[in-house]
Design an enzyme around this catalytic site. Structure first.
Site, PDB file in Angstrom:
ATOM      1  N   THR A   1      52.660 -85.246  47.185  1.00  0.00           N
ATOM      2  CA  THR A   1      53.838 -85.550  47.986  1.00  0.00           C
ATOM      3  C   THR A   1      54.894 -84.469  47.799  1.00  0.00           C
ATOM      4  O   THR A   1      54.640 -83.444  47.155  1.00  0.00           O
ATOM      5  CB  THR A   1      54.382 -86.954  47.653  1.00  0.00           C
ATOM      6  OG1 THR A   1      55.380 -87.309  48.617  1.00  0.00           O
ATOM      7  CG2 THR A   1      54.959 -87.034  46.249  1.00  0.00           C
TER       8      THR A   1
ATOM      9  N   LYS B   1      53.145 -80.299  49.313  1.00  0.00           N
ATOM     10  CA  LYS B   1      52.083 -80.464  50.308  1.00  0.00           C
ATOM     11  C   LYS B   1      51.609 -79.129  50.893  1.00  0.00           C
ATOM     12  O   LYS B   1      50.461 -79.028  51.339  1.00  0.00           O
ATOM     13  CB  LYS B   1      52.533 -81.401  51.430  1.00  0.00           C
ATOM     14  CG  LYS B   1      52.700 -82.841  50.970  1.00  0.00           C
ATOM     15  CD  LYS B   1      53.031 -83.766  52.131  1.00  0.00           C
ATOM     16  CE  LYS B   1      53.196 -85.196  51.632  1.00  0.00           C
ATOM     17  NZ  LYS B   1      53.421 -86.135  52.747  1.00  0.00           N
TER      18      LYS B   1
ATOM     19  N   TYR C   1      60.100 -95.525  52.963  1.00  0.00           N
ATOM     20  CA  TYR C   1      59.669 -96.915  52.742  1.00  0.00           C
ATOM     21  C   TYR C   1      60.439 -97.606  51.623  1.00  0.00           C
ATOM     22  O   TYR C   1      60.198 -98.786  51.338  1.00  0.00           O
ATOM     23  CB  TYR C   1      58.170 -96.957  52.431  1.00  0.00           C
ATOM     24  CG  TYR C   1      57.760 -96.160  51.217  1.00  0.00           C
ATOM     25  CD1 TYR C   1      57.815 -96.696  49.943  1.00  0.00           C
ATOM     26  CD2 TYR C   1      57.338 -94.838  51.357  1.00  0.00           C
ATOM     27  CE1 TYR C   1      57.450 -95.947  48.834  1.00  0.00           C
ATOM     28  CE2 TYR C   1      56.963 -94.080  50.257  1.00  0.00           C
ATOM     29  CZ  TYR C   1      57.022 -94.643  49.003  1.00  0.00           C
ATOM     30  OH  TYR C   1      56.665 -93.898  47.905  1.00  0.00           O
TER      31      TYR C   1
END
Length: 418
Positions: free
Chosen positions: A52, A56, A196
């Protein structure tokens, strides 16, 4: 580490819980500094990992092979070590595609605004391009040949029909931030946010208030994890597990916020509800008293209602960063939109409705409930706000244990429909 996640700051990550519900291995979180990242990749001492922010793109030089889709995207979030060879994949693409399909967001011939231009954004841009939009606009902090800046957005792109946030703006612990002011985008139909945590970002909360299609990044996170596990273990997994884990995580992580008139039973029902759902209970008025170091009547006497509301907003901002709690609010919490904007980010909001005739009108601890007439006037003024800010309405007209059980049933039904 055999299986796990590498990245920068990982304190907000739900990945360990998700992977360990999909598969039987132990999944570790490994935050790495830049120098530690290079050492880790050179050692190749793992079976399979996810990657992450901010690595990346940085992992690509260490790979022996890269799948065609990941190479085209230019970012990798999944690496499998096969007999010493590192093979890179991008499951963000499939995770976002799942999200788009579930919420039936059509991007064909639409103007799509993608905020952020990092690794996750590259995968999402690929999904958007495949959907054949009328125009794809990439937004970044600095203007470049590939991206506009935020000044350009407000001058030229307020007609965007789909808004996608791939940036970390709005992520815990900076819950009070949003990458754009969505209220200015009058043509917007749908908002998709890869963040999220919190479960509903400020951006998605505004979309909800505006009646737009909106989705946060939790389902994308679970979906991309499912596809990553398929690479890890060389086996297909039914997509149904995405929805199963989503509903379980949502129930485990979400706050339950109780709003309603003074003496509607929020504290009594809240304590019972917290016990039934195995969540901690928080009484906002008790928090205010503890923070102020004085009783609520004293606060009103010394600082007036505005002084009390200032304390209330401070507590709302603190609780917005909390998860998995049942929170009983004061009756006037809805008078300031900012309170509900904060509390609504990580919560399902229940309006606990009680017949006005059964509300207390002579409680010395409640300065605004001094008479029956005052309570009736307050009820008329606040009812539209209770209805506006609540996701569920539960009538408090039975024994408290029954009402709490009704709350649990409606919460489960609400989660099943999300």
């Amino acid at each position: 580490m055999q299986y796990g996640l590498i990245g920068g700051a990982l304190g907000h990550s739900f990945s360990k819980e998700i992977h360990e519900q999909i598969a039987s291995y132990t999944y570790d979180l490994m935050p790495l500094t830049e120098s530690a990242f290079h050492t880790f990749m050179e050692k190749r001492d793992f079976k399979a990992i996810n990657v992450t922010i901010p690595y990346k793109k940085a992992v690509i030089p260490y790979l022996d092979e890269i799948e065609e889709a990941a190479e085209m995207i230019g970012a990798v979030n999944t690496i499998v070590n096969r007999n010493g060879k590192l093979i890179g994949y991008n499951t963000d693409y499939y995770g976002f595609a799942y999200m788009v399909k579930k919420y039936r967001v059509s991007m064909q011939n639409k103007k799509v605004l993608v905020i952020g231009n990092g690794g996750a954004s590259l995968a999402i841009q690929a999904v958007v391009k495949k959907a054949q939009p009328k125009e794809l606009v990439i937004v970044d902090i600095a203007r470049s040949k590939d991206a506009v800046d935020y000044e350009d957005v407000y001058h030229k792109h307020l007609d965007a029909e789909i808004v996608i946030n791939t940036s970390p703006v709005g992520m815990y612990p900076k819950n009070d931030a949003a990458p754009i002011d969505l209220r200015l985008f009058h043509c917007c139909e749908a908002v998709l946010d890869v963040v999220y945590n919190p479960i509903t970002t400020k951006l998605c909360y505004t979309a909800k208030q505006l009646g737009l299609i909106h989705a946060n990044g939790l389902e994308m996170l679970i979906a991309q994890a499912k596809y990553a596990v398929e690479h890890f273990l060389h086996q297909k997994i039914d997509d149904q597990i995405i929805e199963t884990i989503y509903q379980k995580l949502l129930r485990d992580k979400i706050n339950i916020v109780l709003i309603g008139m003074p003496s509607a039973g929020k504290t009594t029902i809240g304590r019972l509800l917290a016990k039934q759902m195995q969540k901690p209970f928080v009484d906002m008025d008790e928090r205010i008293v503890a923070q102020a170091g004085k009783s609520i009547p004293q606060i009103f006497a010394e600082h007036g209602e505005r002084g009390f509301r200032a304390y209330e907003t401070q507590i709302a901002m603190q609780l917005a960063k909390q998860e998995n709690s049942v929170i009983a609010c004061g009756g006037g919490i809805v008078k300031y939109d900012v309170n509900m904007e904060m509390l609504g980010q990580n919560s399902i909001v229940i309006y606990l409705e009680r017949d006005p005739a059964n509300l207390s009108s002579n409680d010395p601890t409640r300065p605004l409930s001094s008479s029956k007439e005052a309570v009736e006037k307050m009820y008329r003024e606040r009812l539209p706000l209770y209805l506006q800010y609540s996701d569920i309405t539960v009538k408090n007209a039975e024994e408290p244990a029954v009402v709490a059980k009704n709350c649990v049933q409606q919460i489960d039904a609400y989660i099943a429909k999300r």
